[in-house]
Design an enzyme around this catalytic site. Structure first.
Site, PDB file in Angstrom:
ATOM      1  N   LYS A   1      56.102  30.800  49.344  1.00  0.00           N
ATOM      2  CA  LYS A   1      56.073  30.921  50.803  1.00  0.00           C
ATOM      3  C   LYS A   1      55.230  32.142  51.153  1.00  0.00           C
ATOM      4  O   LYS A   1      55.653  33.280  50.941  1.00  0.00           O
ATOM      5  CB  LYS A   1      57.486  31.071  51.353  1.00  0.00           C
ATOM      6  CG  LYS A   1      57.517  31.117  52.864  1.00  0.00           C
ATOM      7  CD  LYS A   1      58.932  30.965  53.377  1.00  0.00           C
ATOM      8  CE  LYS A   1      58.969  30.821  54.876  1.00  0.00           C
ATOM      9  NZ  LYS A   1      58.502  32.003  55.608  1.00  0.00           N
TER      10      LYS A   1
ATOM     11  N   GLN B   1      34.956  53.007  69.726  1.00  0.00           N
ATOM     12  CA  GLN B   1      35.332  54.204  68.969  1.00  0.00           C
ATOM     13  C   GLN B   1      36.445  54.962  69.682  1.00  0.00           C
ATOM     14  O   GLN B   1      37.422  55.399  69.080  1.00  0.00           O
ATOM     15  CB  GLN B   1      34.134  55.154  68.775  1.00  0.00           C
ATOM     16  CG  GLN B   1      33.105  54.684  67.769  1.00  0.00           C
ATOM     17  CD  GLN B   1      32.253  53.530  68.308  1.00  0.00           C
ATOM     18  OE1 GLN B   1      32.173  53.313  69.529  1.00  0.00           O
ATOM     19  NE2 GLN B   1      31.639  52.773  67.406  1.00  0.00           N
TER      20      GLN B   1
HETATM   21  S1  IVH Z   1      56.178  24.208  55.000  1.00  0.00           S
HETATM   22  C1  IVH Z   1      58.340  22.578  59.049  1.00  0.00           C
HETATM   23  N1  IVH Z   1      55.131  25.582  53.091  1.00  0.00           N
HETATM   24  O1  IVH Z   1      56.548  29.473  56.717  1.00  0.00           O
HETATM   25  C2  IVH Z   1      57.782  23.759  58.452  1.00  0.00           C
HETATM   26  N2  IVH Z   1      55.511  26.700  55.137  1.00  0.00           N
HETATM   27  O2  IVH Z   1      59.151  29.407  58.156  1.00  0.00           O
HETATM   28  C3  IVH Z   1      57.159  23.397  57.175  1.00  0.00           C
HETATM   29  N3  IVH Z   1      54.801  29.032  55.168  1.00  0.00           N
HETATM   30  O3  IVH Z   1      55.524  28.083  59.768  1.00  0.00           O
HETATM   31  C4  IVH Z   1      56.537  24.559  56.630  1.00  0.00           C
HETATM   32  N4  IVH Z   1      54.059  29.093  53.108  1.00  0.00           N
HETATM   33  O4  IVH Z   1      53.841  29.412  58.433  1.00  0.00           O
HETATM   34  C5  IVH Z   1      55.554  25.616  54.364  1.00  0.00           C
HETATM   35  N5  IVH Z   1      54.208  26.633  51.274  1.00  0.00           N
HETATM   36  C6  IVH Z   1      54.612  26.682  52.535  1.00  0.00           C
HETATM   37  C7  IVH Z   1      54.525  27.849  53.325  1.00  0.00           C
HETATM   38  C8  IVH Z   1      54.990  27.815  54.633  1.00  0.00           C
HETATM   39  C9  IVH Z   1      54.230  29.786  54.222  1.00  0.00           C
HETATM   40  C10 IVH Z   1      55.159  29.478  56.520  1.00  0.00           C
HETATM   41  C11 IVH Z   1      54.598  28.599  57.602  1.00  0.00           C
HETATM   42  C12 IVH Z   1      55.763  28.102  58.391  1.00  0.00           C
HETATM   43  C13 IVH Z   1      56.795  29.110  58.043  1.00  0.00           C
HETATM   44  C14 IVH Z   1      58.147  28.463  58.173  1.00  0.00           C
END
Ligand code: IVH
Length: 676
Positions: free
Chosen positions: A118, A35
Site C-alpha cells: 500500500k 523567491q
Molecule cells: S486498492 C477501493 N491498492 O490507498 C479502494 N489502493 O485507502 C481500492 N493505495 O485510495 C484501493 N496502494 O490511494 C489499492 N495497491 C493499492 C494501493 C492503494 C495505495 C491507496 C489508494 C486508495 C487508498 C485507500
C-alpha cells in the site's frame, strides 16, 4: 522572544502567506516574486521546527500542501473512488476472510487474494479512450475530483498512448503518485513528508512546477473498463504492465491466512530498503467475478482490505487525564501528553479507551508512557514505564459523573452477555457535551455535508450560543456571525449556500444524521428502504404506532434487537422527538428510492425466508436492490414475492403468503431468474 510575541509573529506570517496564496491561486495576480514567497514559507517552517507548540495553533501544511481547491476544473469520477477498511492484526484478517465467505456463502472453496504494497502517496485516476490518455483526475472526495491531467502528463513513465492491439475502448487506471525517498531528501526543507510533497507538486497550477519535482507512480487498480477484458486482479496487473504501466514488483497471489501473514512479514522487513513509503499491504480478492458479487459497503469495497504495518511509537509524559463525551454519551478518557513527534505528526493527546483499560495498565498522571500512532486514528498508550514513576503518584480514579454532572452507567450488553467496558451519560441532547457532538455528527460529510460548517465552527457557534439543536443551523444569526473574526462576506455567502443546499437531503442520510445509536450509514439505508418517505418514518414518533412498527423491523437485514431497542429508546425521549420534528420542518426530505435501474425486480417487493445454497441473505438483498426491487421485513398485501431458500424456511411465513396470494419463488427458480 517572549512566547506571546512569537505566536503573534507566527500568526502574522501565516496570515501573510494566506493572502499571497489567494493572490496567486485564486486571483492569478501575485504581488511577490517566487523567491520572496519561498522565503516567507521557509521562515514559517523554521519557526514551526524550532517551536513545535506553534503547530497546535496552525500549520503551514494547511496552506502549502493544499492550496484553495477552486483553481482546477472539477470532474466527476466515472466510478466512485472508495477507501479501504483497515486491519491491524491477524484476527482482523481472519475476520475479513470469514465475512467474505459468509457473504458469498462459500464453504470449502479456497479463495485467492492478491497482496500488494500500500503505497503512501496521492491517488489519481487515468482515463484512456481508445488507448489515448484523455483525462487525469485527483481523488477529491471520491465522487468529484480535480482535473490534473496536465500535471500527471509531466510524469514520463505514465503512458500517453497505449500501444497494443487489444485494449478496451475505455480504460480507467487507478494509481498512486509518490515521490521517491531519495528525491525527497532535496525537498525536505519545504515539506513535512514525501506524501505532502507529492500532493503539493500535483497541485501546482503550473505543470512546469510539477515537472521540477520528480514524481513517480504505481498503477494498482481499475475504475471503468469497457469492454471488460480481465478475469482476475493479477491478470489486470500483468496486462497493464505489458502495456507500459509501472506496477509494483512486490505483488503476489496468495491463498490462505498463513501466506497472508508470511507475505506481511516479508514486505515489512523489506520496507526500509524500498525507495517509497508504504504503510501496509492491500489484500484483494483476486477473482473479479467474486469482487463484483461482493460489491461495496458505503465507503469501502468488501473485497479488499488494508493490513496496516505496526504503528510509529514514541515516549512521552502524561500531563493530565481528562474525559471526553461522545455523541452517544460514551465517556472516553484522554491523556494530555507532552507534545511529541510521532512519525512526522505532533501528538498531544492519546486515547485511554475506557476505565478498564486505565485500570489494567494502571495509567496515572505524571507517568512516562510509550504511545503509538497507526494511520489516522488517535494515538494509543502502549505501555507505562514504571521505573520512571514518581513515588508520590496516585492511582487514577475514574469519575462516575459526566461532565454535565449527571450519573453515568455501564450497560449490560445482551449480545456479549457482559457488562460494557464503556461508561455512558444517558442525557442525550439534555447534556450539552453530547449535544455539541451530535451537532458535529449532523453536519459531517456522511450526514448533512455542510461545507464550511465543520467541527471547529460548531464549537465556535456553540460557544456563542448560535446553535443548540439541529434546527438552529437553518436559522443562524448571520449578523452576529459577520462580526466574528475570520468570517467575511464571501465565507458567509458560501456558508448560506451550503446550508441551503443541505436542506435537500435524502431520507437515508436524514435517518443517519439524527444519530440514533447503532444506526450507521448502512442501517439507515435499510430503514429508509423500509419507510420510503419521511411521513412514514415520523410514525415512529408516536408510542402506539412505534410499538407496532418495531415488530416489523426485525426481519430487515442488519436490524436486530439491539437496533430496535435503540430506535425505541431514541424516540421514547421527548427531547429527541421534538428536536427531530423541528428539524424536519426546515428540510425538504427526498423519498428513498434505490436507483431504479429498470432491473429484474423493478418496483417489486420481495421477502426472503430460509437460507440459500449459493449465496448469503446479504448478497441476495443486494441483488434485489441493484435490480430496482425492495426487500421487505414482513408479509403484507404489498408483497409481490416470497423467495424460499432450501435451508430452514419458516413454515408460518409460507402459509401467510399463500393466504394473501403472494407468489412463491423456490430456490431453484430464484437461481434461474438470476441467471436469465
Ligand atoms: S486498492 C477501493 N491498492 O490507498 C479502494 N489502493 O485507502 C481500492 N493505495 O485510495 C484501493 N496502494 O490511494 C489499492 N495497491 C493499492 C494501493 C492503494 C495505495 C491507496 C489508494 C486508495 C487508498 C485507500
Amino acid at each position: 522572544m517572549k512566547k506571546k510575541d512569537l505566536i503573534k509573529n507566527y500568526k502574522s506570517k501565516i496570515k501573510n502567506l494566506k493572502f499571497h496564496n489567494d493572490l496567486y491561486f485564486n486571483k492569478d495576480n501575485p504581488e511577490i516574486s517566487d523567491q520572496e514567497y519561498d522565503k516567507l514559507k521557509r521562515e514559517i517552517i523554521d519557526l514551526e521546527n524550532s517551536h513545535v507548540f506553534l503547530k497546535k495553533i496552525d500549520k503551514i501544511s494547511n496552506y502549502v500542501g493544499a492550496p484553495p481547491l477552486n483553481k482546477f476544473k472539477k470532474l466527476k469520477h466515472l466510478r466512485p473512488m472508495l477507501s479501504l477498511s483497515n486491519a491491524f492484526g491477524k484476527s482482523d484478517m481472519i475476520d475479513f476472510i470469514k465475512k467474505i465467505h459468509n457473504f458469498l456463502n462459500l464453504r470449502n472453496l479456497n479463495l485467492e487474494f492478491t497482496c500488494e504494497p500500500k503505497i503512501d502517496g496521492i491517488s489519481a485516476a487515468l482515463i484512456y479512450e481508445k488507448g489515448f490518455l484523455t483525462k487525469g483526475i485527483s481523488r477529491g472526495d471520491g465522487i468529484i475530483g480535480e482535473d490534473i491531467l496536465e500535471n500527471l502528463k509531466t510524469i514520463s513513465s505514465i503512458p500517453k498512448k497505449i500501444n497494443s492491439k487489444k485494449i478496451p475502448d475505455l480504460l480507467e487506471v487507478r494509481c498512486e503518485i509518490y515521490i521517491g525517498k531519495k528525491d525527497f531528501e532535496n525537498l525536505k526543507k519545504d515539506f513535512a513528508n514525501p506524501r505532502n510533497a507529492a500532493g503539493g507538486s500535483l497541485r501546482q497550477k503550473n505543470p512546469k512546477e510539477t515537472s521540477k519535482i520528480p514524481l513517480r507512480y504505481f498503477a494498482y487498480g481499475f475504475g471503468a473498463v469497457e469492454p471488460m477484458l480481465f478475469d482476475k486482479q493479477s491478470e489486470f496487473l500483468s496486462t497493464i504492465k505489458n502495456w507500459g504501466f509501472t506496477v509494483n514488483p512486490h505483488s503476489e497471489v496468495i491463498s490462505n491466512i498463513d501466506e497472508i501473514e508470511s507475505q506481511y512479514k516479508k514486505i515489512d522487513s523489506l520496507r526500509s530498503s524500498l525507495n517509497y513509503d508504504i504503510d501496509g499491504l492491500v489484500y484483494k480478492v483476486n477473482d473479479l467475478k467474486f469482487q463484483k458479487r461482493l460489491g461495496n459497503t458505503s465507503n469501502s469495497p468488501r473485497w479488499a482490505i488494508a493490513y496496516k504495518f505496526s504503528a510509529e511509537k514514541a515516549k512521552t509524559k502524561i500531563n493530565d487525564i481528562i474525559i471526553q463525551v461522545g455523541r452517544t454519551g460514551a465517556i472516553t478518557p484522554v491523556a494530555k501528553v507532552e507534545p511529541v513527534n510521532v512519525g512526522g505528526v505532533v501528538v498531544s493527546n492519546a486515547t485511554l479507551h475506557n476505565e478498564d483499560e486505565i485500570n489494567r495498565k494502571d495509567i496515572r498522571v505524571g507517568d512516562t508512557i510509550l504511545i503509538q500512532r497507526a494511520g489516522d486514528v488517535i494515538p494509543q498508550v502502549v505501555s507505562v514505564d514504571l521505573s520512571k514513576r514518581s513515588k508520590t503518584s496516585n492511582k487514577y480514579i475514574f469519575p462516575n459523573k459526566c461532565l454535565c454532572g449527571s450519573e453515568t452507567k455501564k450497560e449490560f450488553s445482551k449480545s456479549t452477555k457482559k457488562q460494557d467496558a464503556v461508561r455512558r451519560c444517558f442525557k442525550g441532547y439534555d447534556c450539552k457535551f453530547i449535544a455539541k457532538e451530535k451537532l458535529k455528527h449532523l453536519v459531517s460529510k456522511e450526514a448533512f455535508n455542510i461545507d464550511g460548517l465543520g467541527k471547529k465552527v460548531i464549537e465556535q457557534f456553540w460557544d456563542l450560543s448560535l446553535v443548540r439543536v439541529p434546527s438552529d443551523i437553518f436559522k443562524l444569526n448571520y449578523i452576529k456571525i459577520q462580526e466574528l473574526e475570520g468570517w467575511g462576506e464571501l465565507s458567509i455567502k458560501n456558508l448560506k449556500k451550503a446550508i441551503e443546499k443541505s436542506k435537500f437531503i435524502t431520507l437515508d442520510k436524514f435517518i443517519f444524521s439524527i444519530g440514533i445509536r447503532h444506526i450507521g450509514q448502512e442501517n439507515a439505508k435499510v430503514l429508509a428502504g423500509f419507510f420510503g418517505t419521511i411521513q412514514e418514518f415520523t410514525k415512529l414518533f408516536d408510542l402506539r404506532n412505534r410499538k407496532k412498527i418495531l415488530l416489523n423491523l426485525s426481519d430487515l437485514d442488519g436490524i436486530g434487537d439491539t437496533q430496535i431497542q435503540s430506535i425505541d429508546n431514541f424516540f421514547s425521549n421527548n427531547t429527541n422527538t421534538r428536536i427531530s420534528i423541528d428539524l424536519i420542518k426546515e428540510l425538504s426530505i427526498k423519498n428513498y428510492s434505490v436507483e431504479n435501474t429498470g432491473g429484474k425486480f423493478s418496483n417489486k417487493k420481495l421477502m426472503f425466508t430460509g437460507g440459500f445454497e449459493n449465496m448469503s441473505r446479504s448478497e441476495a438483498k443486494e441483488i434485489v436492490e441493484k435490480n430496482g426491487g425492495k426487500v421487505m421485513g414482513s408479509i403484507s398485501k404489498k408483497l409481490n414475492y416470497l423467495v424460499i431458500g432450501n435451508s430452514k424456511p419458516t413454515k408460518k411465513k409460507i402459509e401467510q403468503a399463500k393466504k394473501l396470494n403472494i407468489k412463491l419463488i423456490l430456490e431453484k427458480d430464484w437461481n434461474k431468474i438470476l441467471n436469465s
